[in-house]
Design a protein around this motif. Structure first.
Motif, PDB file in Angstrom:
ATOM      1  N   ASP A 102       0.818  -1.213   0.000  1.00  0.00           N
ATOM      2  CA  ASP A 102       0.000   0.000   0.000  1.00  0.00           C
ATOM      3  C   ASP A 102       0.852   1.263   0.000  1.00  0.00           C
ATOM      4  O   ASP A 102       0.547   2.234   0.681  1.00  0.00           O
ATOM      5  CB  ASP A 102      -0.937  -0.008   1.213  1.00  0.00           C
ATOM      6  CG  ASP A 102      -1.823  -1.234   1.245  1.00  0.00           C
ATOM      7  OD1 ASP A 102      -2.852  -1.237   0.553  1.00  0.00           O
ATOM      8  OD2 ASP A 102      -1.468  -2.195   1.954  1.00  0.00           O
ATOM      9  N   CYS A 135     -16.055  -5.995  -5.536  1.00  0.00           N
ATOM     10  CA  CYS A 135     -15.450  -5.537  -4.288  1.00  0.00           C
ATOM     11  C   CYS A 135     -15.226  -6.690  -3.315  1.00  0.00           C
ATOM     12  O   CYS A 135     -16.132  -7.478  -3.047  1.00  0.00           O
ATOM     13  CB  CYS A 135     -16.347  -4.481  -3.637  1.00  0.00           C
ATOM     14  SG  CYS A 135     -15.657  -3.810  -2.099  1.00  0.00           S
ATOM     15  N   SER A 175      -7.000   4.023   3.508  1.00  0.00           N
ATOM     16  CA  SER A 175      -7.747   3.334   2.467  1.00  0.00           C
ATOM     17  C   SER A 175      -9.207   3.253   2.889  1.00  0.00           C
ATOM     18  O   SER A 175      -9.659   4.023   3.719  1.00  0.00           O
ATOM     19  CB  SER A 175      -7.125   1.938   2.241  1.00  0.00           C
ATOM     20  OG  SER A 175      -7.712   1.284   1.154  1.00  0.00           O
ATOM     21  N   ASP A 220      -5.225   5.729  -0.555  1.00  0.00           N
ATOM     22  CA  ASP A 220      -5.674   4.731  -1.530  1.00  0.00           C
ATOM     23  C   ASP A 220      -7.133   5.042  -1.837  1.00  0.00           C
ATOM     24  O   ASP A 220      -8.010   4.838  -1.002  1.00  0.00           O
ATOM     25  CB  ASP A 220      -5.526   3.338  -0.929  1.00  0.00           C
ATOM     26  CG  ASP A 220      -5.899   2.229  -1.908  1.00  0.00           C
ATOM     27  OD1 ASP A 220      -6.259   2.548  -3.063  1.00  0.00           O
ATOM     28  OD2 ASP A 220      -5.840   1.061  -1.523  1.00  0.00           O
ATOM     29  N   ALA A 254     -10.460   5.712  -4.988  1.00  0.00           N
ATOM     30  CA  ALA A 254     -11.019   5.598  -6.332  1.00  0.00           C
ATOM     31  C   ALA A 254     -11.370   6.971  -6.898  1.00  0.00           C
ATOM     32  O   ALA A 254     -11.766   7.080  -8.053  1.00  0.00           O
ATOM     33  CB  ALA A 254     -12.254   4.705  -6.327  1.00  0.00           C
ATOM     34  N   ASP A 314      -7.150   4.225  -8.046  1.00  0.00           N
ATOM     35  CA  ASP A 314      -7.757   3.061  -8.682  1.00  0.00           C
ATOM     36  C   ASP A 314      -8.618   3.505  -9.867  1.00  0.00           C
ATOM     37  O   ASP A 314      -9.667   4.115  -9.677  1.00  0.00           O
ATOM     38  CB  ASP A 314      -8.611   2.326  -7.640  1.00  0.00           C
ATOM     39  CG  ASP A 314      -9.231   1.044  -8.184  1.00  0.00           C
ATOM     40  OD1 ASP A 314      -8.935   0.685  -9.335  1.00  0.00           O
ATOM     41  OD2 ASP A 314     -10.007   0.420  -7.442  1.00  0.00           O
ATOM     42  N   LYS A 334     -10.858   2.057 -12.640  1.00  0.00           N
ATOM     43  CA  LYS A 334     -11.541   0.779 -12.787  1.00  0.00           C
ATOM     44  C   LYS A 334     -11.874   0.437 -14.240  1.00  0.00           C
ATOM     45  O   LYS A 334     -11.727  -0.703 -14.652  1.00  0.00           O
ATOM     46  CB  LYS A 334     -12.808   0.783 -11.925  1.00  0.00           C
ATOM     47  CG  LYS A 334     -12.504   1.021 -10.443  1.00  0.00           C
ATOM     48  CD  LYS A 334     -13.759   1.139  -9.610  1.00  0.00           C
ATOM     49  CE  LYS A 334     -13.437   1.566  -8.194  1.00  0.00           C
ATOM     50  NZ  LYS A 334     -12.616   0.584  -7.462  1.00  0.00           N
ATOM     51  N   ARG A 381      -3.609   1.996  -9.890  1.00  0.00           N
ATOM     52  CA  ARG A 381      -4.013   0.623  -9.589  1.00  0.00           C
ATOM     53  C   ARG A 381      -5.171   0.242 -10.515  1.00  0.00           C
ATOM     54  O   ARG A 381      -6.109   1.018 -10.682  1.00  0.00           O
ATOM     55  CB  ARG A 381      -4.427   0.493  -8.126  1.00  0.00           C
ATOM     56  CG  ARG A 381      -3.247   0.639  -7.180  1.00  0.00           C
ATOM     57  CD  ARG A 381      -3.626   0.389  -5.743  1.00  0.00           C
ATOM     58  NE  ARG A 381      -2.479  -0.089  -4.991  1.00  0.00           N
ATOM     59  CZ  ARG A 381      -2.520  -0.501  -3.734  1.00  0.00           C
ATOM     60  NH1 ARG A 381      -3.673  -0.509  -3.079  1.00  0.00           N
ATOM     61  NH2 ARG A 381      -1.436  -0.917  -3.121  1.00  0.00           N
ATOM     62  N   HIS A 382      -5.051  -0.941 -11.089  1.00  0.00           N
ATOM     63  CA  HIS A 382      -6.086  -1.396 -12.017  1.00  0.00           C
ATOM     64  C   HIS A 382      -6.394  -2.865 -11.753  1.00  0.00           C
ATOM     65  O   HIS A 382      -5.516  -3.728 -11.875  1.00  0.00           O
ATOM     66  CB  HIS A 382      -5.623  -1.213 -13.457  1.00  0.00           C
ATOM     67  CG  HIS A 382      -6.647  -1.599 -14.474  1.00  0.00           C
ATOM     68  ND1 HIS A 382      -7.839  -0.925 -14.625  1.00  0.00           N
ATOM     69  CD2 HIS A 382      -6.665  -2.602 -15.397  1.00  0.00           C
ATOM     70  CE1 HIS A 382      -8.546  -1.479 -15.594  1.00  0.00           C
ATOM     71  NE2 HIS A 382      -7.860  -2.504 -16.076  1.00  0.00           N
ATOM     72  N   VAL A 383      -7.634  -3.137 -11.352  1.00  0.00           N
ATOM     73  CA  VAL A 383      -8.046  -4.517 -11.103  1.00  0.00           C
ATOM     74  C   VAL A 383      -8.350  -5.190 -12.442  1.00  0.00           C
ATOM     75  O   VAL A 383      -9.157  -4.692 -13.229  1.00  0.00           O
ATOM     76  CB  VAL A 383      -9.279  -4.570 -10.185  1.00  0.00           C
ATOM     77  CG1 VAL A 383      -9.700  -6.025  -9.958  1.00  0.00           C
ATOM     78  CG2 VAL A 383      -8.970  -3.896  -8.843  1.00  0.00           C
TER      79      VAL A 383
END
Length: 246
Positions: free
Chosen positions: A18, A38, A76, A104, A106, A131, A133, A168-170
């Motif tokens: 993190d 999630c 976060s 952290d 979005a 993030d 998405k 950050r990319h899931v």
């Protein structure tokens, strides 16, 4: 709850993923997004969970401070920016002791027409883990339950003020992991000069049991975790010859 208090979900004292170094990770309660994938479904509710003052958080941090010489604190969620007023006070306290701070987020609460509080918070923030998405507006609405416009505006705002960012990319196969989506994200990232790291987070199914325990239906229960080949492809598209490596 008084404005001087933080609504805390949980605390991790030895976070290794993190931000730089070993970190104290503070997870705040409440999130405006409803991400289908999630793995922290229990953080969505904004009802009061555990109340902590910035001073209490700082005192707890100091119990483990010998581990954080090359790290710091990361806040976060949930979505930490929902509690921006107290977050400012928390980071003021930590920066007065020269402790590295990271968020952290979005970015979904960002308002490009009113950045007064964000401008203040960024004065005390060393790093933003952002993030992103999905680049497609319609797909983002389906996946997250909200627009991606403010998120992308937030990325541009952070670039304009030259704030250090880790993206950050899931990676969700067939959703965020398609070539079309990955190339669109890479094209957007190439317009930014402040991104110092890109983290690809392979989707995992560990959160499904938590949704079930909480009594909620997990819409992506049939989605498989990405293969090694899909992960390699995402790394190749997003990272090859990216500016932060220069």
């Amino acid at each position: 709850m008084k404005p001087s208090n933080l609504n805390v979900h949980s605390i991790e004292t030895m976070g290794a993923f993190d931000g730089p170094g070993i970190r104290y990770v503070l997870f705040l309660q409440g999130c405006p997004f409803k991400c289908q994938f999630c793995h922290n479904r229990d953080t969505w509710d904004t009802a009061i969970n555990k109340i902590k003052t910035p001073e209490e958080i700082f005192a707890d941090f100091n119990r483990y401070k010998s581990f954080y010489k090359h790290g710091g604190i990361t806040v976060s969620g949930g979505e930490p920016l929902l509690q921006i007023d107290v977050l400012i006070e928390l980071f003021k306290l930590f920066k007065s002791h020269n402790i590295h701070t990271a968020i952290d987020t979005a970015g979904g609460t960002f308002n490009p027409n009113n950045t007064e509080k964000m401008d203040i918070l960024m004065q005390y923030t060393d790093l933003v883990l952002l993030d992103i998405k999905h680049m497609d507006e319609s797909a983002h609405q389906t996946l997250v339950g909200a627009s991606n416009k403010n998120i992308l505006a937030f990325a541009k705002y952070l670039n304009a003020i030259d704030k250090t960012v880790y993206i950050r990319h899931v990676l969700l196969p067939g959703i965020t992991g398609t070539q079309k989506q990955l190339f669109a994200l890479r094209e957007f990232l190439d317009t930014l000069s402040n991104v110092k790291q890109i983290d690809i987070l392979p989707y995992h199914t560990k959160g499904i049991s938590k949704w079930k325990t909480l009594g909620f239906d997990y819409e992506l229960k049939d989605l498989k975790e990405p293969s090694k080949e899909e992960i390699y492809e995402a790394h190749d598209i997003l990272k090859t010859a990216y500016i932060y490596k220069k």
